[in-house]
Write an enzyme that holds these catalytic residues in place. Structure first.
Site, mmCIF file in Angstrom:
data_model
loop_
_atom_site.group_PDB
_atom_site.id
_atom_site.type_symbol
_atom_site.label_atom_id
_atom_site.label_comp_id
_atom_site.label_asym_id
_atom_site.label_seq_id
_atom_site.Cartn_x
_atom_site.Cartn_y
_atom_site.Cartn_z
ATOM 1 N N LYS A 1 4.752 -16.657 -22.449
ATOM 2 C CA LYS A 1 3.740 -15.685 -22.034
ATOM 3 C C LYS A 1 2.630 -15.666 -23.075
ATOM 4 C CE LYS A 1 3.333 -10.815 -20.575
ATOM 5 N NZ LYS A 1 4.054 -9.552 -20.288
ATOM 6 N N SER B 1 3.436 -7.471 -15.592
ATOM 7 C CA SER B 1 2.405 -8.322 -16.127
ATOM 8 C C SER B 1 2.851 -9.747 -16.416
ATOM 9 C CB SER B 1 1.853 -7.716 -17.418
ATOM 10 O OG SER B 1 2.852 -7.708 -18.428
ATOM 11 N N SER C 1 7.426 -5.019 -16.835
ATOM 12 C CA SER C 1 6.745 -6.307 -16.710
ATOM 13 C C SER C 1 7.616 -7.541 -16.786
ATOM 14 C CB SER C 1 5.656 -6.424 -17.771
ATOM 15 O OG SER C 1 4.516 -5.752 -17.332
#
Ligand code: GLN
Length: 494
Positions: free
Chosen positions: A78, A157, A181
């Site tokens: 990420k 997210s 998330s």
């Protein structure tokens, strides 16, 4: 024949140990998959050369008998994790060109154990969102499409992380979870995602959103893979003052399949009147699966649940407004000149932050301002304590809690984009555990009426990820979720 990119992490590790293939071969297959899957828009930066170098090193360590527990496994990272010498953007314009001089502790742990980095993946800007639509680098598509053939968001997210893993463009990915998330995108993409206990994985080198809530964790294709990867990511770190100094257990060893006599709590407050029938039906199905495996089902109450969303949307923006003060055009990334220092700050921030991030900074600044601090921030902190106490009380009578992960399957692009409140409602089942700091996992458990994955969530006692994983393993086996997206992005419908 099974493609190399179809293997789970556990099977890929077995294949590497067995010399069925090398990490270089496995990594080459993934590099090709990443290149062939650009229409999903999951990767913001690809690092194929680095990946092949790391793969060669993993093969050498295996030959020398010094291979770590993740040796040779290609991962997506990420883009909230700082990676030394590799562009790190938080999917924000304001971090344009930011190349960290240091590596986050969690990614360092993964590389120490031999994992391979394929690249950095997209997220909602600064991890604020539930659909990956707030990324400066454009929306990410969910590899799953509904029966109507229309595209869906991957959740957020950690949407790029989940999309990359679901499309087999990485064996697994790192995510971060502040209010859901990891768990919600895992649910939207038919994957396993675990948010460990706050303090279990170091936050050092992970770009901060809301520091008292942020927690790194893995997104994987199976519970066993999650156990393996969490074992590498977790651990005490003196550089993170909220990291907890407690040994990391062998999580994979916790997957015994035996949950006889274990007490599973079902919180009545999560039975929302307006939740879709298929979500409630899946939850009931989960209860039946666990009962059939010998668990005892107990009705519990988490009475302050209804305050969790408003509490979160005060605490998280408050911390974000403080954390994001550092982006001023001086120290990192973007600088938009002005005719004074103040106007340079203002120009940079106005241009560098997207609408959702700006909204959170405004809300956060407001709730922390002298006139409103007591009315909002202080009250939210008190509610947070009550929410944490709800969990403490519940865990006096049960070992884990079973709930749905999200109130719906993946929605379409733009569906919630103009209405922040309806977007925030996505987090209704995930946010309470974040406020309480307790661990939670999402497991793919079924398909919606229009063929999209649905997840079930298990919450556990602080630092009892082992029980969470053990029960998750049992649910995974009972659900036998084998559906796959149809590869529309490669043109190969097999
Ligand atoms: N959707 C939530 C938010 O927008 C959670 C995000 C997260 O966990 N990073 O704040």
């Amino acid at each position: 024949m099974t493609k190399l990119t179809d293997l789970s992490m556990a099977d890929a590790l077995a294949g590497l140990d067995n010399k069925d293939f090398t990490s270089v071969e496995l990594t080459e297959a993934y590099v090709a998959a990443v290149e062939g899957g650009t229409s999903i828009n999951a990767y913001t930066t690809q690092t194929p050369e680095k990946a092949l170098e790391m793969a060669a090193a993993a093969d050498a360590s295996r030959a020398a008998g010094t291979a770590g527990p993740m040796a040779g496994i290609p991962l997506a990272i990420k883009d909230l994790y700082c990676t030394e010498g590799v562009l790190t953007t938080a999917s924000s314009h304001i971090l344009d060109g930011f190349t960290p001089a240091y590596e986050s502790t969690v990614t360092s742990n993964l590389w120490r154990d031999g994992a391979v980095m394929l690249g950095k993946v997209s997220l909602d800007e600064f991890a604020m969102g539930s659909s990956n639509e707030t990324s400066f680098y454009g929306a990410v598509e969910n590899p799953w499409r509904a029966g109507d053939g229309k595209s869906r968001v991957p959740g957020g997210s950690s949407g790029g992380s989940a999309a990359a893993v679901a499309a087999h463009m990485a064996v697994a990915a790192t995510g971060t979870d502040t209010g859901g998330s990891i768990r919600q995108p895992a649910s939207f993409c038919g994957l396993v995602g675990i948010k460990p206990t706050y303090g279990r994985c170091s936050r050092w080198g992970v770009i901060a959103f809301a520091s008292s809530l942020d927690q790194p964790g893995p997104i994987t294709r199976s519970v066993k893979d999650a156990a393996i990867m969490l074992g590498s990511m977790a651990g005490y770190d003196a550089k993170d003052s909220t990291s907890i100094d407690t040994p990391v257990p062998d999580y994979a060893a916790a997957l015994t399949g035996d949950i006889r006599g274990l007490k599973v709590g079902i919180p009545k407050e999560y039975r929302l009147d307006d939740a879709p029938a298929e979500i409630l039906a899946l939850w009931d199905q989960g209860v039946d699966w666990l009962k059939a495996a010998g668990a005892e089902i107990i009705d519990i109450s988490l009475p302050h649940t209804k305050y969790a969303l408003p509490t979160y949307y005060i605490v998280a923006p408050a911390e974000a407004s403080s954390n994001l003060a550092r982006y001023d055009g001086v120290k990192y990334g973007l600088r938009v000149p002005g005719d004074s220092l103040d106007s340079m700050y203002a120009n940079t921030r106005a241009e560098g932050f997207g609408d959702e991030v700006t909204r959170r900074i405004l809300i956060g600044t407001y709730v922390l301002s002298a006139g409103y601090y007591d009315a909002y921030y202080l009250k939210a902190q008190k509610l947070r304590t009550l929410i944490a106490q709800d969990f403490e009380n519940a865990y006096a009578s049960c070992d884990v809690i079973l709930t749905p992960t999200a109130p719906s399957a993946a929605f379409g692009p733009g569906e919630n984009a103009d209405d922040p409140i309806s977007m925030y409602l996505n987090d209704v089942f995930t946010v309470p555990a974040s406020l309480a700091g307790v661990p939670g996992i999402s497991i793919p458990a079924g398909l919606s009426g229009d063929g999209l994955p649905l997840g079930l969530q298990l919450l556990g006692k602080p630092f009892d990820e082992e029980t969470v994983l053990r029960v998750a393993g049992v649910l995974e086996e009972a659900a036998n979720f084998t559906a796959q997206p149809n590869n529309w992005w490669t043109g190969d419908k097999s």
